[in-house]
Design a protein around this motif. Structure first.
Motif, PDB file in Angstrom:
ATOM      1  N   THR A 161       0.826  -1.142   0.116  1.00  0.00           N
ATOM      2  CA  THR A 161       0.145   0.039  -0.038  1.00  0.00           C
ATOM      3  C   THR A 161       0.894   1.172   0.020  1.00  0.00           C
ATOM      4  O   THR A 161       0.557   2.319  -0.656  1.00  0.00           O
ATOM      5  CB  THR A 161      -1.061  -0.023   1.329  1.00  0.00           C
ATOM      6  OG1 THR A 161      -1.706  -1.123   1.188  1.00  0.00           O
ATOM      7  CG2 THR A 161      -1.620   1.154   1.192  1.00  0.00           C
ATOM      8  N   SER A 172       2.272   1.765  -3.417  1.00  0.00           N
ATOM      9  CA  SER A 172       1.319   2.137  -4.689  1.00  0.00           C
ATOM     10  C   SER A 172       0.870   3.529  -4.162  1.00  0.00           C
ATOM     11  O   SER A 172       0.616   4.301  -5.099  1.00  0.00           O
ATOM     12  CB  SER A 172       0.191   1.200  -4.400  1.00  0.00           C
ATOM     13  OG  SER A 172      -0.748   1.198  -3.239  1.00  0.00           O
ATOM     14  N   LYS A 173       0.763   4.259  -3.120  1.00  0.00           N
ATOM     15  CA  LYS A 173       0.237   5.364  -2.782  1.00  0.00           C
ATOM     16  C   LYS A 173       1.174   6.467  -2.897  1.00  0.00           C
ATOM     17  O   LYS A 173       0.892   7.450  -2.822  1.00  0.00           O
ATOM     18  CB  LYS A 173      -0.162   5.488  -0.929  1.00  0.00           C
ATOM     19  CG  LYS A 173      -1.499   4.890  -0.961  1.00  0.00           C
ATOM     20  CD  LYS A 173      -1.969   5.185   0.192  1.00  0.00           C
ATOM     21  CE  LYS A 173      -3.475   4.573   0.548  1.00  0.00           C
ATOM     22  NZ  LYS A 173      -3.653   4.570   1.898  1.00  0.00           N
ATOM     23  N   ASN A 174       2.449   6.169  -3.341  1.00  0.00           N
ATOM     24  CA  ASN A 174       3.592   7.231  -3.356  1.00  0.00           C
ATOM     25  C   ASN A 174       4.454   6.860  -4.577  1.00  0.00           C
ATOM     26  O   ASN A 174       5.602   7.076  -4.453  1.00  0.00           O
ATOM     27  CB  ASN A 174       4.635   7.100  -2.156  1.00  0.00           C
ATOM     28  CG  ASN A 174       3.790   7.365  -0.914  1.00  0.00           C
ATOM     29  OD1 ASN A 174       3.839   8.418  -0.612  1.00  0.00           O
ATOM     30  ND2 ASN A 174       3.493   6.466  -0.053  1.00  0.00           N
TER      31      ASN A 174
END
Length: 247
Positions: free
Chosen positions: A114, A117-119
């Motif tokens: 996570t 994927s968020k960064n």
């Protein structure tokens, strides 16, 4: 972060942890307990434990905390942790290796995926980036340990393979199987090191510009904030000028 060394630039910036000492001590304690469980509870007889204790001392972890972490292993207390390595890609095509100690593989994998994927990153398969790194031993000393020539001479005599010295200190590299023998030999000349550990040294560095550096450093910081993550390594290089612009 002006004047950062190349090593400090491929590993997570430890200065970011100074405001989170409780979480940092928790991670150090976990490594000490795991190391003590895997071998003797005596740092002089257990190279990994010795390295963990040195790392804790370098972060000013109280002696009582260190001893309690060792005692947990002898008393059979605490959870059983397993070592896991994750590999992935960050902004700008940077390669990252994430080392974790976890008691819940699914939780850790989900959290790490996570964060990537968020960064602006992507978690890869095992071996997807580690082929671009060398697994070596690393011994670090502060600049006050001596000038570059003195440290180089001590390192060569001890059997080290490479030395990099700068205003931030000295990095002494060894074959991984020689790490603790070299560390003991150097200690006789230079005193106790700041740290002794196995490290991932990139074979090539990627220069990251201002547009991507902020996102990359945020990714690394969030990985390091995860309770299960112990260390983040990468093949990135961020210039002093870019670091100053990022504040």
């Amino acid at each position: 972060m002006a004047g950062h060394s190349k090593f400090k630039n491929i590993m997570h910036r430890k200065g970011a942890q100074d405001k989170k000492r409780s979480a940092m001590f928790s991670k150090l304690s976990r490594e000490i307990t795991v190391a003590a469980k895997m071998g003797a509870p005596d740092p002089d007889m257990n190279p990994r434990l010795r390295a963990a204790v040195l790392a804790a001392k370098a972060q000013s972890m109280p002696k009582d905390n260190i001893q309690r972490a060792i005692d947990k292993s002898s008393a059979g207390e605490g959870d059983n942790y397993e070592e896991i390595r994750y590999e992935g890609f960050g902004p700008g095509g940077v390669s990252l290796i994430v080392e974790a100690l976890t008691d819940n593989r699914n939780r850790t994998a989900t959290n790490v995926r996570t964060i990537f994927s968020k960064n602006g990153g992507n978690l890869g398969a095992s071996g997807s980036v580690s082929h671009g790194f060398d697994r070596l031993g690393l011994i670090t000393y502060p600049a006050s340990a001596g000038d570059a020539d003195a440290v180089l001479e001590a390192a060569i005599e001890a059997g080290a393979e490479d030395v990099q010295s700068g205003e931030d200190g000295h990095e002494i590299w060894t074959a991984q199987e020689d790490l603790h023998e070299v560390a003991k030999a150097i200690e006789k000349t230079l005193g106790e090191p700041e740290s002794t550990k196995l490290a991932w040294r990139p074979q090539n560095q990627i220069d990251v510009g201002e547009a991507e550096a902020g996102t990359l450093l945020k990714l690394i910081d969030q990985l390091d904030d995860d309770d299960d993550v112990q260390t983040v390594w990468g093949n990135y290089e961020v210039s002093d000028a870019v670091m100053e612009k990022l504040g």
